[in-house]
Design an enzyme around this catalytic site. Structure first.
Site, PDB file in Angstrom:
ATOM      1  N   GLU A 264      12.298 -32.966  15.306  1.00 43.15           N
ATOM      2  CA  GLU A 264      13.307 -31.999  15.926  1.00 43.15           C
ATOM      3  C   GLU A 264      12.729 -31.117  14.512  1.00 43.15           C
ATOM      4  OE1 GLU A 264      16.843 -35.068  15.833  1.00 43.15           O
ATOM      5  OE2 GLU A 264      16.091 -34.754  13.688  1.00 43.15           O
ATOM      6  N   VAL A 266       9.741 -28.834  12.085  1.00 43.52           N
ATOM      7  CA  VAL A 266       8.707 -28.419  11.594  1.00 43.52           C
ATOM      8  C   VAL A 266       8.919 -28.129  10.167  1.00 43.52           C
ATOM      9  CG1 VAL A 266       6.502 -27.688  11.232  1.00 43.52           C
ATOM     10  CG2 VAL A 266       6.960 -27.954  13.303  1.00 43.52           C
ATOM     11  N   ASP A 404      22.051 -39.472   6.610  1.00 46.44           N
ATOM     12  CA  ASP A 404      20.175 -39.413   6.909  1.00 46.44           C
ATOM     13  C   ASP A 404      19.465 -40.446   5.563  1.00 46.44           C
ATOM     14  OD1 ASP A 404      18.256 -40.558   8.345  1.00 46.44           O
ATOM     15  OD2 ASP A 404      17.667 -38.870   8.960  1.00 46.44           O
TER      16      ASP A 404
HETATM   17  P1  ADP Z   1      13.020 -34.093   9.127  1.00 45.61           P
HETATM   18  O1  ADP Z   1      13.999 -33.717   9.624  1.00 45.61           O
HETATM   19  O2  ADP Z   1      11.829 -33.480  10.311  1.00 45.61           O
HETATM   20  O3  ADP Z   1      13.005 -35.177   8.504  1.00 45.61           O
HETATM   21  P2  ADP Z   1      12.618 -33.146   6.334  1.00 45.61           P
HETATM   22  O4  ADP Z   1      13.876 -32.230   6.074  1.00 45.61           O
HETATM   23  O5  ADP Z   1      13.304 -34.151   5.659  1.00 45.61           O
HETATM   24  O6  ADP Z   1      13.142 -32.388   7.876  1.00 45.61           O
HETATM   25  O7  ADP Z   1      11.626 -32.281   5.882  1.00 45.61           O
HETATM   26  C1  ADP Z   1      10.736 -32.882   6.330  1.00 45.61           C
HETATM   27  C2  ADP Z   1       9.490 -33.483   5.100  1.00 45.61           C
HETATM   28  O8  ADP Z   1       9.152 -31.724   4.155  1.00 45.61           O
HETATM   29  C3  ADP Z   1       9.904 -34.182   4.261  1.00 45.61           C
HETATM   30  O9  ADP Z   1      10.095 -35.121   3.933  1.00 45.61           O
HETATM   31  C4  ADP Z   1       8.930 -33.157   3.244  1.00 45.61           C
HETATM   32  O10 ADP Z   1       8.161 -33.727   2.737  1.00 45.61           O
HETATM   33  C5  ADP Z   1       9.348 -31.654   3.232  1.00 45.61           C
HETATM   34  N1  ADP Z   1      10.121 -30.939   2.714  1.00 45.61           N
HETATM   35  C6  ADP Z   1      11.134 -29.972   3.558  1.00 45.61           C
HETATM   36  N2  ADP Z   1      11.741 -29.418   2.845  1.00 45.61           N
HETATM   37  C7  ADP Z   1      11.288 -29.586   1.668  1.00 45.61           C
HETATM   38  C8  ADP Z   1      11.834 -28.839   0.552  1.00 45.61           C
HETATM   39  N3  ADP Z   1      12.248 -27.553   0.650  1.00 45.61           N
HETATM   40  N4  ADP Z   1      10.529 -29.171  -0.383  1.00 45.61           N
HETATM   41  C9  ADP Z   1       9.412 -29.697  -0.563  1.00 45.61           C
HETATM   42  N5  ADP Z   1       9.286 -30.052   0.269  1.00 45.61           N
HETATM   43  C10 ADP Z   1       9.893 -30.628   1.820  1.00 45.61           C
END
Ligand code: ADP
Ligand code: MG
Length: 515
Positions: A264, A266, A404
Site C-alpha cells: 500500500e 512506498v 496493526d
Molecule cells: P506499510 O504500510 O507499507 O507497512 P510502514 O509505515 O510500516 O508502511 O512503513 C514501511 C517501512 O518503512 C517500515 O517498516 C520502516 O522500515 C520504514 N519506515 C516507515 N516510516 C519510517 C520512518 N519514519 N523512519 C524510518 N523508517 C520508516
C-alpha cells in the site's frame, strides 16, 4: 529510461518451464494458502506473501545505494520521462502565464470577457487538487494558482460618436480570432496565418477551436492511459512531480532512495532542506507515498468507512481521494501520538497521498524493526514494559487503537521502541475497535512470550490492562464473544441515540457518552 520504472517491470519470474515465464498472466500458483480472517488482515502474513512476490517481480527497487533519487541539481536525469515531465511543467507554466497576459490584453475593458481557461495547460501535477484535502501547510505564494477572475468590464466599445467601434466589429473580431489561434495547443498546426493580416470569421474560428480542443483532450487521454499502466508498482509521474516540487521548494534537500516498498505504500529516505518560518524540517525525513493503485486498498474499507471521523466524507469520495484519506489519517493519528509523548515519527507535511515525517534511524539507515533486532533479555523486558505503557497511552490519551501492532511496525532506535504505520488506527469505539485491540494484544503478547519475557501478560490480561475493561472469560472464544457484545452495545446506542459511547465499561457503571 525510467530507473524505477525499469525495476518495476517484472523480469522472468524465477525457474519454471519457459511457457510459464512467458505467460502474460504469470505462472499458475500451485500453493493454496488457507488462513483465518484475522490472518488475512495481519501485516505479518501480508509481508511474507508480499516478500515472495517482490523477490520474483520487484527485485531492485530498494536502491538507496545507487545514488540520490531526486536532488535539487540532478533531478533523476536518467529518466527521459521524468525530464520530459519537468520540462513540460516549466513550459506549461510559461504557457499559462502567456495565456493570462493574452486574455487580459484581449479582454481589455470589454463588457463581455473571453476566458481562455479551457486552453490552460492543466498539468497533471495540478489537475486533481481538491478543496477537501489537507494540502501544503504553508502559505507561500503558489505560482500555479490561477489569477482571480477578471470582473466584467463596464464598456463594450471604444471610440466616440460615429467613430465608435463595438466588439462586434467584423474586422476587429476577425483579427482577434486569428490572434487567438496562437493559444491552441502547440501540437495543433495553425499555419502561418498569425503573421498575416488574416481575419477569421467567428464561425470558422469556433469550428477550429472545437477541433483543437478535442484533439488536445484526445492526446491527453492517450497519455494518461499510458501513465496508469506504468504506475503499477513504482511511483507514478504525478507523485514524482510532487516529490520534485518538495525538493524544488527547498523543503527537502535530496531524496536519496527507497527504504521500503509495501503493498500500500512506498517509503523513501530524504535529507531535510531549509526550515520555513513556521516549520522546522528534521535533518532526515521519511516520505511515505500511499500507492494510488486501488486494488490493495479494497479490503481496508472497514477501517475508515466505519470510523466516524471520516464517515461523512467517505461516501462522497472517489477512490483517489480515499487513498489521500489514508495519508491524512496517518497524519492525524501521528499528531495525537506526538502530543501524548509516544515515540513516533513527527509529521512534517502532508501533500495529497504523500506524507513527509521525521526519519527514525540515522545516516539513511532506518532503525530495525523489532522483529529484526536481537535484544538482550534486559532490553527485551524494557521494550515490553514500554510497549505496554504506550498501548495504554494510545488507548487512554490518544483514544486510539493501533490496529496493526506487531513487531513489524515497531522500530528499535536510541534504546527504545518507536511506533509507526498508524494509517489504519481507529478509535476504540469503532465498530471493530476492540477486536482490533485484541488482535494487537495477541501479537504483542506472543512476541514477548516467545522472546522469553516471563512477565509478559497473556493476550486477555493485556487487553484488560490496556482498555481498563474487566472481561473475565478465561478462554479466547468467550473473551471474543464478550468483546463483540460490547461493540454491539455501542452500535445499538448509535442506532438508538445517534451517539457513541466515548469509553466502554463492563463494570455495570452507566455508559459515558460523547458530548
Ligand atoms: P506499510 O504500510 O507499507 O507497512 P510502514 O509505515 O510500516 O508502511 O512503513 C514501511 C517501512 O518503512 C517500515 O517498516 C520502516 O522500515 C520504514 N519506515 C516507515 N516510516 C519510517 C520512518 N519514519 N523512519 C524510518 N523508517 C520508516
Ligand atoms: Mg508497516
Amino acid at each position: 529510461m525510467d530507473s524505477v520504472g525499469v525495476a518495476a517491470a517484472a523480469p522472468d519470474a524465477g525457474p519454471g518451464p519457459a511457457w510459464q515465464s512467458k505467460c502474460p498472466w504469470g505462472a499458475p500458483s500451485t500453493t493454496s494458502i488457507s488462513c483465518s480472517l484475522a490472518d488475512v488482515m495481519s501485516e505479518q502474513l501480508a509481508k511474507e506473501l508480499q516478500l515472495e512476490e517482490e523477490n520474483a517481480a520487484f527485485p531492485e527497487v530498494v536502491a538507496a545505494a545507487e545514488g540520490p533519487f531526486i536532488t535539487g541539481e540532478n533531478i533523476d536525469t536518467s529518466s527521459d520521462l521524468m525530464l520530459a515531465q519537468m520540462l513540460q511543467m516549466e513550459f506549461d507554466r510559461e504557457y499559462d502565464a502567456q495565456l493570462r497576459r493574452e486574455e487580459k490584453k484581449i479582454n481589455g475593458d470589454s463588457k463581455v470577457s473571453i476566458s481562455f481557461e479551457n486552453y490552460r495547460k492543466v498539468h497533471p501535477y495540478d489537475s486533481d487538487s481538491s478543496e477537501d484535502e489537507v494540502d501544503w501547510q504553508d502559505t507561500r505564494h503558489d505560482p500555479y494558482r490561477a489569477d482571480k477572475p477578471t470582473t466584467t468590464p463596464r464598456r463594450g466599445f471604444i471610440g466616440k460618436g460615429k467613430d465608435i467601434t463595438t466588439k462586434h466589429d467584423e474586422v476587429v473580431c476577425g483579427r482577434k480570432n486569428t490572434a487567438r489561434m496562437e493559444n491552441f495547443a502547440p501540437e495543433f498546426q495553425v499555419g502561418d496565418g498569425i503573421g498575416m493580416d488574416l481575419k477569421l470569421s467567428n464561425q470558422v474560428f469556433n469550428a477550429l477551436k472545437q477541433h483543437a480542443y478535442s484533439e488536445e483532450r484526445r492526446s491527453a487521454r492517450l497519455h494518461e492511459k499510458k501513465e496508469h499502466s506504468t504506475a503499477e508498482k513504482a511511483v507514478d509521474p504525478k507523485t514524482r512531480l510532487l516529490l520534485y516540487k518538495m525538493v524544488n521548494s527547498g523543503m527537502l534537500e535530496t531524496i536519496t532512495g527507497c527504504i521500503s516498498t509495501g503493498k500500500e505504500s512506498v517509503v523513501f529516505h530524504a535529507y531535510g532542506g531549509n526550515a520555513t518560518e513556521d516549520k522546522v524540517i528534521p535533518p532526515e525525513c521519511a516520505i511515505k507515498v500511499f500507492k494510488t493503485t486501488l486494488n490493495e486498498f479494497k479490503n481496508r474499507d472497514k477501517y475508515i468507512k466505519d470510523d466516524y471521523r471520516f464517515k461523512d466524507r467517505f461516501s462522497k469520495l472517489n477512490p483517489r481521494k480515499i487513498i489521500r484519506m489514508w495519508a491524512e489519517k496517518e497524519m492525524h493519528n501521528l499528531t495525537r501520538m506526538q502530543n501524548a509523548g509516544i515515540p513516533c515519527p513527527q509529521v512534517v507535511i502532508l501533500k495529497k497521498h504523500v506524507l513527509v515525517m521525521s526519519f527514525i534511524g540515522q545516516d539513511q539507515v532506518p532503525a530495525p524493526k523489532l522483529k529484526d533486532v536481537t535484544l538482550s533479555s534486559e532490553d527485551m523486558k524494557k521494550a515490553y514494559y514500554q510497549i505496554l505503557n504506550m498501548m495504554q497511552q494510545l488507548y487512554r490519551e490518544c483514544n486510539l487503537v493501533h490496529a496493526d501492532l506487531s513487531e513489524y511496525n515497531m522500530l528499535w532506535h536510541d534504546g527504545k521502541v518507536w511506533l509507526i504505520d498508524v494509517s489504519q488506527s481507529v478509535e476504540p469505539t469503532h465498530p471493530h475497535g476492540l477486536e482490533f485491540l485484541f488482535r494487537d494484544c495477541r501479537n504483542v503478547s506472543q512476541f514477548f512470550q516467545k522472546g522469553g519475557v516471563a512477565e509478559a501478560l497473556n493476550e486477555r490480561e493485556l487487553f484488560n490492562a490496556v482498555s481498563g475493561l474487566n472481561i473475565t472469560a478465561d478462554n479466547e472464544v468467550d473473551f471474543q464473544a464478550e468483546i463483540e457484545a460490547l461493540e454491539k452495545m455501542n452500535e445499538d446506542h448509535v442506532q438508538n441515540h445517534g451517539k457513541k459511547l466515548s469509553t466502554f465499561s463492563s463494570d455495570g457503571d452507566p455508559p459515558i457518552y460523547d458530548e
